[in-house]
Design a protein around this motif. Structure first.
Motif, PDB file in Angstrom:
ATOM      1  N   ASN A 167       0.756  -1.474   0.085  1.00  0.00           N
ATOM      2  CA  ASN A 167       0.001  -0.100  -0.088  1.00  0.00           C
ATOM      3  C   ASN A 167       0.858   1.397  -0.030  1.00  0.00           C
ATOM      4  OD1 ASN A 167      -2.411  -1.535   0.053  1.00  0.00           O
ATOM      5  ND2 ASN A 167      -3.407  -0.687   1.615  1.00  0.00           N
ATOM      6  N   ALA A 223       0.838   2.782  -3.523  1.00  0.00           N
ATOM      7  CA  ALA A 223      -0.267   3.245  -3.933  1.00  0.00           C
ATOM      8  C   ALA A 223      -0.380   4.888  -3.371  1.00  0.00           C
ATOM      9  CB  ALA A 223      -1.496   2.498  -3.574  1.00  0.00           C
ATOM     10  N   GLU A 250       4.531   1.272 -11.304  1.00  0.00           N
ATOM     11  CA  GLU A 250       4.132   2.725 -10.859  1.00  0.00           C
ATOM     12  C   GLU A 250       5.146   3.543 -11.317  1.00  0.00           C
ATOM     13  OE1 GLU A 250       1.175   3.299 -10.874  1.00  0.00           O
ATOM     14  OE2 GLU A 250       0.206   1.328 -10.441  1.00  0.00           O
TER      15      GLU A 250
END
Lengths: 221, 114
Positions: free
Chosen positions: B55, B58, B87
């Protein structure tokens, strides 16, 4: 809190099923199960595991043996000894409220296992993995990790008595089933939040079906 | 100060360095509660934490943070690293604890302002 008193309090509050989850331990679950069983109350033995991320995760099982297997894995990944002067005694009792020992492990610590791997271990033992008190910032899944991680195979999220049931769906952003539990640390807190299940028998497999809403089983908060 | 210069000054270990190394950093934020980081960190901050769960990627992406620095010698979880590559979220680590690293970073960044 002692096994007999817990059973009496649960009976007084007309509860049919209790989940017994000490922090990182299932050592008292058998005693509560025995004494509550005499009063016609089913106990799901379990643990409230503090994962590496410092997320509190409830593990509930059908049998004491499964809960103790989980405890073995938790103890194997939990460092430190309890300091009784700082944190108090970690009492182990029997079904007659006799003290039979003291747990030496530091149960307030975090295990070195990740949330994902603890969920896997719980499921390998056919237990239910429920993120505890997700509405609480301290040690709640959403407070610690910001949001419910994608792909984490949780069976449900638990909300505490602090959050009214009407507010639950708006405050908790997740499609997972939401159950309510008391997170009772004191006798009078038992039953302050409950979940009603429609089951064939008081069994973990039945609760799983109810959470999924299959085969006519269901639940309500 | 650019992110790459900062990493050099602090002797950080690179775990995932594909991304914007030339970004001008806006400051830093230190916290292990991801809900808190989501609420209070600022764009282009470097984020100091001991959380290694997936997480974090994110959150860094969501808040457009410059990089994540893991302290106490912690390494990103396998899924965290995989997701950071996808990402393009930059992740470093240091054997130092958060307090020491924050102190050094504070000194570095205040020098730049004089």
């Amino acid at each position: 809190m002692s096994p007999r008193r817990i059973a009496e309090e649960a009976k007084r509050k007309s509860l049919d099923i209790l989940g017994v989850c000490d922090h990182n331990s299932a050592e008292n679950a058998a005693a509560v199960s025995e004494t509550a069983g005499r009063a016609g109350i089913r106990v799901f033995p379990g643990l409230e595991i503090t994962t590496r991320e410092e997320v509190h995760l409830l593990a509930l099982f059908e049998s004491i043996d499964s809960a103790l297997s989980m405890q073995e894995e938790v103890y194997g990944h939990l460092a430190g000894e309890n300091d009784e002067t700082a944190f108090g005694r970690q009492v182990i009792a029997d079904a007659e409220d006799e003290v039979v020992g003291f747990e030496a492990k530091f149960l307030l610590g975090a295990v070195t296992l990740s949330l994902g791997s603890v969920v896997e271990s719980i499921h390998a033992l056919r237990g239910l993995a429920i993120a505890a008190h997700v509405d609480r910032r301290a040690f709640g899944l959403i407070g610690q990790l910001g949001f419910v991680p994608q792909g984490l195979a949780l069976d449900a999220l638990e909300i505490s008595p602090r959050l009214a049931r009407e507010e639950a769906r708006d405050k908790v952003a997740s499609d997972l089933p939401l159950v309510r539990g008391s997170d009772a640390h004191k006798l009078q807190e038992i039953g302050t939040a409950t979940t009603s299940f429609f089951l064939e028998d008081p069994a973990i497999g039945e609760v799983r079906k109810a959470l999924l809403g299959v085969e006519g089983r269901g639940f309500a908060i | 100060m650019k992110l790459s210069e900062l990493a050099g000054h602090l002797g950080l270990t690179e775990h995932q360095s594909a991304g914007r190394l030339d970004v001008e950093i806006s400051g830093a934020y230190a916290s292990d509660l991801l809900s808190d980081v989501m609420a209070l960190s600022k764009e282009k901050n470097v984020w100091i934490t001991c959380q290694t769960h997936e997480n974090i990627v994110a959150v860094a992406k969501l808040k457009n943070l410059a990089a994540i620095i893991l302290v106490n010698g912690r390494r990103p979880d396998e899924e965290t690293l995989r997701s950071a590559v996808e990402e393009r979220v930059i992740i470093y680590s240091t054997p130092e604890p958060a307090f020491l690293l924050s102190g050094k970073l504070y000194n570095l960044l205040s020098k730049g302002n004089h």
